[in-house]
Scaffold this motif. Sequence first.
Motif, short mmCIF file in Angstrom:
data_model
loop_
_atom_site.label_atom_id
_atom_site.label_comp_id
_atom_site.label_asym_id
_atom_site.label_seq_id
_atom_site.Cartn_x
_atom_site.Cartn_y
_atom_site.Cartn_z
N GLU A 8 1.41 -1.13 -0.37
CA GLU A 8 -0.15 -0.33 -0.02
C GLU A 8 0.56 0.97 -0.54
OE1 GLU A 8 -4.07 0.88 2.00
OE2 GLU A 8 -2.27 0.37 3.51
N ARG A 9 0.52 2.07 -0.34
CA ARG A 9 1.21 3.89 -0.73
C ARG A 9 1.68 4.20 0.09
NH1 ARG A 9 2.12 5.89 -5.97
NH2 ARG A 9 2.85 7.51 -4.55
N SER A 10 2.49 4.80 0.52
CA SER A 10 2.84 5.20 2.08
C SER A 10 1.61 6.65 2.64
CB SER A 10 3.96 6.33 2.25
OG SER A 10 4.96 4.57 2.20
N THR A 69 -3.29 14.65 -3.52
CA THR A 69 -3.28 13.57 -4.30
C THR A 69 -3.78 14.19 -5.58
OG1 THR A 69 -5.59 13.04 -3.45
CG2 THR A 69 -3.54 11.60 -2.37
#
Length: 186
Positions: free
Chosen positions: A74-76, A185
């Motif tokens: 999973e992305r940080s 994001t």
Amino acid sequence: MRAAVQAEVVEVAHRLFTEQGFDRTTVDQIAGEVGLSRASLFRYFGTKEEIVLGRLEESGRRIAEALAARPDDERSWEALRRAFDVLTQANEQAPEQTLAYLRMLQETPSLRAGHHEKQMRWQELLVPDIARRLGADPSHPEDTRPGALAAAALACLDVAATAWVACEGTVPLAVLLDRAMGAFTE
């Protein structure tokens, strides 16, 4: 026994703080309601502020544990957001109590400063797992990515909590946190 006394002091203190305000509540009032002397109360808590802020250490550990339990792929940033669910879910269980607590933290300068110090400790707890996820070498302090991600995520949490108090909880904290962290994001 010690933990039970501390829990009772915290419960009584929070009730008095909510009813009277932090600054107008005295240590003697808290001690009296719990049946302790002032000196005994200070054996359990070093300061009046610590009665309020003591829970934050455990919260930081719970967030770090939740982060470590997230999937390795999973992305940080997403892992950090999901780790904060331990707070948003706990807040949903007692929203009025949590609103009063956060309002007190935000409105009392000494508590706001202590809260900031505790969150700096949270950042220290989060950085090792973020570094691991990024493949960063902890012996290279010039790699600022893990610290920057942790600091930014905690800033988003603060912004969301401030907004949650301002809107009196009408928008769920989790939604506000999604919005705040989502800004990075876009």
